[in-house]
Design a protein around this motif. Structure first.
Motif, PDB file in Angstrom:
ATOM      1  N   LEU A  43      25.118  -9.068 -26.274  1.00  0.00           N
ATOM      2  CA  LEU A  43      24.865  -8.946 -27.707  1.00  0.00           C
ATOM      3  C   LEU A  43      25.516 -10.073 -28.506  1.00  0.00           C
ATOM      4  N   GLY A  44      26.484 -10.705 -27.893  1.00  0.00           N
ATOM      5  CA  GLY A  44      27.156 -11.812 -28.570  1.00  0.00           C
ATOM      6  C   GLY A  44      28.176 -11.375 -29.598  1.00  0.00           C
ATOM      7  N   LYS A  45      28.568 -10.108 -29.580  1.00  0.00           N
ATOM      8  CA  LYS A  45      29.528  -9.585 -30.546  1.00  0.00           C
ATOM      9  C   LYS A  45      30.391  -8.521 -29.880  1.00  0.00           C
ATOM     10  N   SER A  46      31.609  -8.354 -30.387  1.00  0.00           N
ATOM     11  CA  SER A  46      32.457  -7.264 -29.929  1.00  0.00           C
ATOM     12  C   SER A  46      31.987  -5.967 -30.568  1.00  0.00           C
ATOM     13  N   LEU A  47      31.989  -4.912 -29.780  1.00  0.00           N
ATOM     14  CA  LEU A  47      31.531  -3.609 -30.264  1.00  0.00           C
ATOM     15  C   LEU A  47      32.681  -2.637 -30.465  1.00  0.00           C
ATOM     16  N   LEU A  48      33.786  -2.845 -29.727  1.00  0.00           N
ATOM     17  CA  LEU A  48      34.904  -1.905 -29.757  1.00  0.00           C
ATOM     18  C   LEU A  48      36.205  -2.639 -30.052  1.00  0.00           C
ATOM     19  N   ILE A  49      37.058  -1.979 -30.837  1.00  0.00           N
ATOM     20  CA  ILE A  49      38.386  -2.514 -31.133  1.00  0.00           C
ATOM     21  C   ILE A  49      39.366  -1.876 -30.169  1.00  0.00           C
ATOM     22  N   ARG A  50      39.919  -2.705 -29.248  1.00  0.00           N
ATOM     23  CA  ARG A  50      40.899  -2.223 -28.288  1.00  0.00           C
ATOM     24  C   ARG A  50      42.288  -2.338 -28.895  1.00  0.00           C
ATOM     25  N   GLY A  51      43.170  -1.547 -28.407  1.00  0.00           N
ATOM     26  CA  GLY A  51      44.554  -1.612 -28.885  1.00  0.00           C
ATOM     27  C   GLY A  51      45.244  -0.281 -28.659  1.00  0.00           C
ATOM     28  N   LYS A  52      46.367  -0.123 -29.318  1.00  0.00           N
ATOM     29  CA  LYS A  52      47.086   1.133 -29.205  1.00  0.00           C
ATOM     30  C   LYS A  52      46.319   2.221 -29.929  1.00  0.00           C
ATOM     31  N   GLY A  53      46.370   3.411 -29.395  1.00  0.00           N
ATOM     32  CA  GLY A  53      45.692   4.538 -30.028  1.00  0.00           C
ATOM     33  C   GLY A  53      44.223   4.597 -29.643  1.00  0.00           C
ATOM     34  N   ARG A  54      43.462   5.255 -30.434  1.00  0.00           N
ATOM     35  CA  ARG A  54      42.048   5.528 -30.136  1.00  0.00           C
ATOM     36  C   ARG A  54      41.193   4.282 -30.315  1.00  0.00           C
ATOM     37  N   VAL A  55      40.252   4.070 -29.370  1.00  0.00           N
ATOM     38  CA  VAL A  55      39.324   2.956 -29.468  1.00  0.00           C
ATOM     39  C   VAL A  55      38.390   3.199 -30.648  1.00  0.00           C
ATOM     40  N   ARG A  56      38.180   2.131 -31.450  1.00  0.00           N
ATOM     41  CA  ARG A  56      37.333   2.274 -32.630  1.00  0.00           C
ATOM     42  C   ARG A  56      36.178   1.274 -32.576  1.00  0.00           C
ATOM     43  N   LEU A  57      35.159   1.544 -33.387  1.00  0.00           N
ATOM     44  CA  LEU A  57      33.995   0.669 -33.446  1.00  0.00           C
ATOM     45  C   LEU A  57      34.250  -0.499 -34.400  1.00  0.00           C
ATOM     46  N   THR A  58      33.765  -1.684 -34.013  1.00  0.00           N
ATOM     47  CA  THR A  58      33.706  -2.796 -34.954  1.00  0.00           C
ATOM     48  C   THR A  58      32.523  -2.560 -35.882  1.00  0.00           C
ATOM     49  N   GLU A  59      32.329  -3.406 -36.879  1.00  0.00           N
ATOM     50  CA  GLU A  59      31.167  -3.276 -37.762  1.00  0.00           C
ATOM     51  C   GLU A  59      29.871  -3.455 -36.966  1.00  0.00           C
ATOM     52  N   GLU A  60      29.921  -4.391 -35.999  1.00  0.00           N
ATOM     53  CA  GLU A  60      28.755  -4.593 -35.142  1.00  0.00           C
ATOM     54  C   GLU A  60      28.523  -3.365 -34.256  1.00  0.00           C
ATOM     55  N   GLY A  61      29.626  -2.743 -33.808  1.00  0.00           N
ATOM     56  CA  GLY A  61      29.512  -1.525 -33.005  1.00  0.00           C
ATOM     57  C   GLY A  61      28.890  -0.388 -33.793  1.00  0.00           C
ATOM     58  N   LYS A  62      29.279  -0.273 -35.086  1.00  0.00           N
ATOM     59  CA  LYS A  62      28.692   0.755 -35.949  1.00  0.00           C
ATOM     60  C   LYS A  62      27.191   0.524 -36.129  1.00  0.00           C
ATOM     61  N   ALA A  63      26.801  -0.754 -36.219  1.00  0.00           N
ATOM     62  CA  ALA A  63      25.376  -1.072 -36.374  1.00  0.00           C
ATOM     63  C   ALA A  63      24.593  -0.758 -35.099  1.00  0.00           C
ATOM     64  N   PHE A  64      25.247  -0.980 -33.954  1.00  0.00           N
ATOM     65  CA  PHE A  64      24.552  -0.767 -32.670  1.00  0.00           C
ATOM     66  C   PHE A  64      24.490   0.707 -32.281  1.00  0.00           C
ATOM     67  N   LEU A  65      25.440   1.522 -32.763  1.00  0.00           N
ATOM     68  CA  LEU A  65      25.577   2.916 -32.345  1.00  0.00           C
ATOM     69  C   LEU A  65      24.288   3.738 -32.453  1.00  0.00           C
ATOM     70  N   PRO A  66      23.581   3.767 -33.594  1.00  0.00           N
ATOM     71  CA  PRO A  66      22.370   4.610 -33.682  1.00  0.00           C
ATOM     72  C   PRO A  66      21.270   4.182 -32.724  1.00  0.00           C
ATOM     73  N   TYR A  67      21.205   2.865 -32.445  1.00  0.00           N
ATOM     74  CA  TYR A  67      20.192   2.387 -31.510  1.00  0.00           C
ATOM     75  C   TYR A  67      20.525   2.799 -30.080  1.00  0.00           C
ATOM     76  N   ALA A  68      21.801   2.774 -29.745  1.00  0.00           N
ATOM     77  CA  ALA A  68      22.220   3.221 -28.417  1.00  0.00           C
ATOM     78  C   ALA A  68      21.886   4.701 -28.225  1.00  0.00           C
ATOM     79  N   ARG A  69      22.169   5.487 -29.260  1.00  0.00           N
ATOM     80  CA  ARG A  69      21.846   6.922 -29.187  1.00  0.00           C
ATOM     81  C   ARG A  69      20.336   7.133 -29.072  1.00  0.00           C
ATOM     82  N   HIS A  70      19.570   6.336 -29.807  1.00  0.00           N
ATOM     83  CA  HIS A  70      18.113   6.466 -29.772  1.00  0.00           C
ATOM     84  C   HIS A  70      17.567   6.134 -28.386  1.00  0.00           C
ATOM     85  N   ILE A  71      18.129   5.084 -27.761  1.00  0.00           N
ATOM     86  CA  ILE A  71      17.672   4.685 -26.426  1.00  0.00           C
ATOM     87  C   ILE A  71      17.869   5.819 -25.424  1.00  0.00           C
ATOM     88  N   LEU A  72      19.052   6.402 -25.405  1.00  0.00           N
ATOM     89  CA  LEU A  72      19.317   7.487 -24.456  1.00  0.00           C
ATOM     90  C   LEU A  72      18.534   8.738 -24.823  1.00  0.00           C
TER      91      LEU A  72
END
Length: 309
Positions: A43-72
């Protein structure tokens, strides 16, 4: 991009941890990380923010999320659709038969089929047997219900019903009081038949020519309703099985008499399909049709044990 990567992305987002996702998917944690990395690389972009605590979505990850759900979601809908067709609960089926069969037999068979499988869409086309063969080869129909076979090696014919040819007369005809009538005595009567150049007539002529016997035609038509009408009017006799005549026989509007020294081979009903091209829905309808025509119809007309000429 593949389904494993998309599934893993959704799991990591929902669980919030690479390690816990690995535990729940029974995979090594590096496998989870590799799938996410490959997806992000494509995709050419980071989708997840790694680090301490819970993994979170980047802005690009938030944009990709509904399409990923739709595909499955679409994949699961596709799986459900395939399963529904296999179970006979959904799909489209195109069937061919002749007009006589459509009017006399198919209504009850189709009523019970649609009641059992209401999500199946049906299309029924009515033509003579040679046209049904052509439509099968052109894939305009999936199944053909016919009384006659062809020599086409690309078509498979399954016999689902068989019966002898008998004499059909009006209750007013002298033969109506007899259990059997000899074939030569029958041939002295005038006949009501299908017209020339039909497969029924070809079979009748061929059979009688082989034993050097002739018959007299008084009325010929390609319409079954007219044949029944003129038999009732005692305008002549007709050779047939009981399937097409079963309602009139049950009401005693017509009478069926056995033929002594019967020269006619048993007639059959076939379901035809292209070789190696039957699917779950085709097989389901074939089983239903065979069951209905051999059980339900027999209960209505006990004398019935097969198909007409």
């Amino acid at each position: 991009m593949n389904l494993e990567q998309i599934t893993t992305f959704l799991q990591v987002y929902q669980i919030g941890s690479f390690q816990e996702t690995a535990n729940q998917m029974y995979l090594p944690q590096p496998t989870i990380s590799h799938r996410i990395t490959q997806l992000e690389k494509e995709l050419g972009k980071s989708l997840l923010i790694r680090g301490k605590g819970r993994v979170r979505l980047t802005e690009e990850g938030k944009a990709f999320l509904p399409y990923a759900r739709h595909i499955l979601g679409s994949l699961q809908e596709g799986r459900n659709a395939v399963a529904s067709v296999e179970q006979g609960s959904a799909g489209k089926l195109t069937i061919g038969c002749n007009n006589s069969f459509a009017s006399c037999v198919m209504p009850e068979v189709l009523d019970t089929f649609m009641a059992e499988y209401p999500k199946v869409a049906l299309k029924v086309q009515c033509y003579a047997s040679p046209t049904l063969v052509r439509f099968l080869k052109q894939r305009e129909i999936q199944l053909a219900i016919t009384r006659y076979t062809s020599n086409d090696r690309g078509i498979v014919y399954r016999s689902v019903y068989s019966e002898p040819t008998d004499l059909i007369v009006s209750p007013a005809h002298p033969f109506a009081k007899r259990k059997k009538v000899d074939i030569e005595e029958i041939l002295r009567e005038t006949f009501i038949t299908y017209q020339k150049d039909t497969q029924y007539r070809d079979l009748l002529d061929t059979t009688l020519n082989q034993i050097q016997l002739n018959y007299i035609t008084k009325i010929e038509t390609n319409n079954l309703g007219l044949i029944k009408h003129f038999i009732k009017q005692n305008a002549g006799v007709h050779l047939s099985g009981s399937l097409y005549m079963r309602n009139e026989l049950a009401k005693k509007e017509l009478v069926q008499v056995k033929i002594e020294r019967n020269p006619f081979s048993p007639s059959q009903v076939f379901i035809a399909h292209l070789k190696d091209e039957t699917h779950s829905l085709d097989q389901l309808f074939t089983r239903h049709f065979e069951s209905q025509i051999n059980s339900h119809l027999n209960k209505e007309q006990p004398i019935l044990n097969g198909m007409s000429m």
